[in-house]
Write a protein that holds these residues in place. Structure first.
Motif: not given
Ligand code: G3P
Ligand code: MG
Length: 289
Positions: A23-25, A102-113
């Motif tokens: 779920r992180a990804y 998922y893209a809208q909230t980046d729940p685990h910060g993996r997109i930002a990372a």
């Protein structure tokens, strides 16, 4: 203790169990999250079961559809007085997009990372809320395993029948050996013992550490103890191990903690990061994948 097929032939070293999929990804509790978890060599995935208004079993963690679907912006449901899963039919829920959040909230910060390729994030758009049957079908097709967590249905019509419906499906699909059922509602474990005694079950606990975890499991015929990580202590692990009761701990996302628990002989780590957990185990020589 009765034979618990889910654990038959289990490895000596801890199982990596992907929490709601990887779920992180990927969007949690979707077939994409499950598939990704399988790709990174998780031993199993964990999912949550909920009921629709027309009595269909769907894979969804929250009682509300708000967090993990687009129901609040979908024109078909504007002004809906309730956003609860149990107030919508399966047909209605299938109109929702369970991936774009998922893209809208980046729940685990993996997109930002910078860890998520844009094409992968894009591929989540339009994903459906899976039925339990679809989730089990995928699991079976991968010759894989799954922890089916039945959410609390005390306040819903399903409270009296959810265990039977879930177990009927597992039996119909001939997946008893591939499933462990768990719940915080320990009465569901007692029902499972009556309805399908060969099914492995896990007693979920949170909040307060039980005075005697072994007794709790025995009283509910649970083959496994599924504690919140904050409730784990070495004495309990040793007692449970000696009693032949598996211990699957959630949610273990720090690799140092996973390593420590592995040393204490926990049976499984329920984690949002199955790839990292698997990599840690390989690096430390805990098991070969
Ligand atoms: O089954 C382990 C864990 O999933 C229990 O808590 O809230 O994540 O379903 P929750
Ligand atoms: Mg769960």
């Amino acid at each position: 203790m009765k034979s618990k097929l889910f654990f038959a032939g289990r490895p000596e070293k801890p199982l990596v169990i992907a929490h709601r999929g990887a779920r992180a990804y990927a969007p949690e509790n979707t077939l994409a999250a499950a598939t990704l978890a399988h790709t990174v060599q998780a031993d199993a995935w964990e999912l949550d079961v909920n009921y629709t208004r027309d009595g269909k079993l769907v894979v969804m963690h929250d009682d509300s559809l708000a967090r993990t679907t687009n129901i609040t912006t979908h024109p078909d449901f504007a002004g809906a007085p309730s956003l609860r899963v149990c107030d919508f039919t399966l047909e209605e829920i299938r109109r929702l997009d369970a991936g774009s959040w998922y893209a809208q909230t980046d729940p685990h910060g993996r997109i930002a990372a910078g860890e998520m390729p844009p094409s992968m994030v894009q591929s989540f758009t339009g994903m459906a809320v899976p039925t339990l049957e679809e989730a089990l079908t995928l699991t079976k097709s991968l010759s894989w395993r799954v922890n089916v967590e039945i959410k609390n249905h005390e306040h819903l019509i399903g409270h009296t029948r959810v265990t039977k419906d879930v177990l009927d499906l597992i039996r119909k699909m001939d997946m008893v050996e591939q499933v462990i059922m768990s719940s915080f509602q320990l009465r569901y474990l007692l029902e499972a013992h009556t309805l399908l005694p060969e099914l492995a079950t896990g007693a979920l606990v949170e909040g307060q550490r039980p005075a005697d975890a072994v007794a709790l499991c025995r009283e509910h015929y649970a083959s496994a103890y599924h504690p919140d990580r904050h409730l784990v202590c070495p004495d309990d692990l040793a007692a449970l191990r000696d009693a032949g009761i598996a211990v699957n701990i959630w949610t273990i996302n720090a690799m140092a903690e996973a390593e420590t628990l592995t040393a204490y002989a926990a049976t499984g780590m329920i984690t949002d990061y199955p790839a990292a957990t698997r990599a840690m185990m390989l690096a430390k020589g805990f098991r070969s994948a």
